[in-house]
Motif scaffolding. Structure first.
Motif, PDB file in Angstrom:
ATOM      1  N   SER A  72      34.893  15.749 -26.804  1.00 59.37           N
ATOM      2  CA  SER A  72      33.814  16.729 -26.681  1.00 59.37           C
ATOM      3  C   SER A  72      33.508  17.425 -27.997  1.00 59.37           C
ATOM      4  CB  SER A  72      34.175  17.762 -25.604  1.00 59.37           C
ATOM      5  OG  SER A  72      34.337  17.148 -24.357  1.00 59.37           O
ATOM      6  N   THR A  73      34.506  17.596 -28.837  1.00 54.37           N
ATOM      7  CA  THR A  73      34.271  18.230 -30.134  1.00 54.37           C
ATOM      8  C   THR A  73      33.356  17.381 -31.001  1.00 54.37           C
ATOM      9  OG1 THR A  73      36.409  19.371 -30.077  1.00 54.37           O
ATOM     10  CG2 THR A  73      35.398  19.086 -32.239  1.00 54.37           C
ATOM     11  N   LEU A  74      33.487  16.064 -30.898  1.00 55.83           N
ATOM     12  CA  LEU A  74      32.735  15.152 -31.763  1.00 55.83           C
ATOM     13  C   LEU A  74      31.500  14.561 -31.092  1.00 55.83           C
ATOM     14  CD1 LEU A  74      35.654  13.118 -33.384  1.00 55.83           C
ATOM     15  CD2 LEU A  74      34.583  15.222 -34.186  1.00 55.83           C
ATOM     16  N   GLY A  75      31.248  14.916 -29.834  1.00 55.19           N
ATOM     17  CA  GLY A  75      30.156  14.289 -29.107  1.00 55.19           C
ATOM     18  C   GLY A  75      28.806  14.425 -29.765  1.00 55.19           C
ATOM     19  N   GLY A  76      28.491  15.615 -30.245  1.00 56.04           N
ATOM     20  CA  GLY A  76      27.200  15.823 -30.888  1.00 56.04           C
ATOM     21  C   GLY A  76      27.054  15.020 -32.162  1.00 56.04           C
ATOM     22  N   VAL A  77      28.129  14.928 -32.933  1.00 54.11           N
ATOM     23  CA  VAL A  77      28.114  14.135 -34.167  1.00 54.11           C
ATOM     24  C   VAL A  77      27.879  12.668 -33.841  1.00 54.11           C
ATOM     25  CG1 VAL A  77      29.520  13.346 -36.109  1.00 54.11           C
ATOM     26  CG2 VAL A  77      29.555  15.744 -35.440  1.00 54.11           C
ATOM     27  N   ALA A  78      28.542  12.185 -32.799  1.00 62.15           N
ATOM     28  CA  ALA A  78      28.389  10.790 -32.410  1.00 62.15           C
ATOM     29  C   ALA A  78      26.952  10.501 -31.973  1.00 62.15           C
ATOM     30  CB  ALA A  78      29.367  10.449 -31.295  1.00 62.15           C
ATOM     31  N   GLU A  79      26.395  11.357 -31.134  1.00 63.36           N
ATOM     32  CA  GLU A  79      25.010  11.162 -30.701  1.00 63.36           C
ATOM     33  C   GLU A  79      24.050  11.145 -31.888  1.00 63.36           C
ATOM     34  OE1 GLU A  79      24.350  12.761 -26.155  1.00 63.36           O
ATOM     35  OE2 GLU A  79      23.862  14.085 -27.815  1.00 63.36           O
ATOM     36  N   ALA A  80      24.273  12.054 -32.834  1.00 63.42           N
ATOM     37  CA  ALA A  80      23.388  12.148 -33.987  1.00 63.42           C
ATOM     38  C   ALA A  80      23.434  10.890 -34.845  1.00 63.42           C
ATOM     39  CB  ALA A  80      23.755  13.368 -34.829  1.00 63.42           C
ATOM     40  N   ALA A  81      24.541  10.163 -34.758  1.00 58.29           N
ATOM     41  CA  ALA A  81      24.694   8.956 -35.571  1.00 58.29           C
ATOM     42  C   ALA A  81      24.089   7.725 -34.910  1.00 58.29           C
ATOM     43  CB  ALA A  81      26.174   8.712 -35.853  1.00 58.29           C
ATOM     44  N   ALA A  82      23.567   7.874 -33.708  1.00 55.84           N
ATOM     45  CA  ALA A  82      23.092   6.717 -32.947  1.00 55.84           C
ATOM     46  C   ALA A  82      21.987   5.958 -33.667  1.00 55.84           C
ATOM     47  CB  ALA A  82      22.621   7.160 -31.569  1.00 55.84           C
ATOM     48  N   ALA A  83      21.094   6.684 -34.327  1.00 52.71           N
ATOM     49  CA  ALA A  83      19.970   6.021 -34.986  1.00 52.71           C
ATOM     50  C   ALA A  83      20.437   5.011 -36.025  1.00 52.71           C
ATOM     51  CB  ALA A  83      19.062   7.063 -35.637  1.00 52.71           C
TER      52      ALA A  83
END
Length: 222
Positions: A72-83
């Protein structure tokens, strides 16, 4: 194939069991890197963005059609890297957050790790905004729980989380912010729904792996 990014090896058997129970035939590939969470706690989640992207690219190179981040701590970072990854990248707690918003406006977030509180609260508020529902998010750290987790005292860890959930008042729904907290659902006596991320998160990841084209923040059922 669905790749999973974990920051603890304890998640591997949990998600394998969920796969066997609800998604037979789904191939999972686990990537475990505890150092990502350690660094994110020291320097902030954005500090590990490059390392997360490297894991995503490795997963894609190995044949992943989607990646599910279980931290959960890294979830936003992971989503942002999707592109930059070229495949759907999902955070395990987004479906749980959507469920919390649907359950009622008063949401209480429990976490064993302080770095998880703000990202989880922000995610719930984002989901509320997405569907146009009011939400009041409160957060609470389960004191001492993470030390038990790190020491391998799983029973004590789960008991501390369950007791914290039992003590919650003035909430319509309780959110267990970290995937490792999920077993506490079985022992809590809370009178309101207690939501955990692994099962709905894996379901969304499985759907994304089948479809192979969902973008970050897009729901597998849409």
């Amino acid at each position: 194939m669905l790749a999973l990014l974990h920051t603890s090896p304890v998640h591997v058997p949990v998600f394998d069991a969920l796969r066997d129970d609800a998604h037979p035939g789904l191939e999972l590939r686990h990537h475990v890197d505890a150092g990502l969470l350690d660094r994110a706690r020291r320097e902030g989640p954005e500090a590990v963005a490059g390392a997360v992207m490297a894991v995503l690219r490795q997963a894609v190179a190995e044949g992943a059609r989607a990646v599910l981040c279980t931290c959960s701590t890294l979830g936003g970072v992971a989503e942002a890297a999707a592109a930059g990854a070229g495949v759907p990248v999902l955070r395990v707690d987004r479906p749980m957050a959507a469920g919390a918003v649907a359950a009622g406006p008063r949401v209480l977030v429990l976490a064993a790790l302080e770095s998880t509180l703000a990202p989880t609260a922000a995610l719930i508020e984002e989901e509320a905004s997405r569907v146009g529902r009011p939400v009041e998010v409160r957060t609470r750290l389960v004191a001492g729980a993470w030390r038990r987790f790190e020491a391998g005292d799983t029973e004590g860890y789960v008991r501390a989380v369950a007791e914290a959930a039992d003590a919650v008042t003035g909430a319509d729904v309780i959110v267990l912010a970290q995937a490792s907290m999920a077993p506490a659902r079985e022992s809590t006596t809370a009178r309101v729904p207690v939501l955990a991320s692994p099962a709905p998160g894996l379901a969304a990841g499985a759907a994304a792996a089948r479809l192979g084209h969902l973008g970050p923040g897009v729901h597998a059922d849409e």
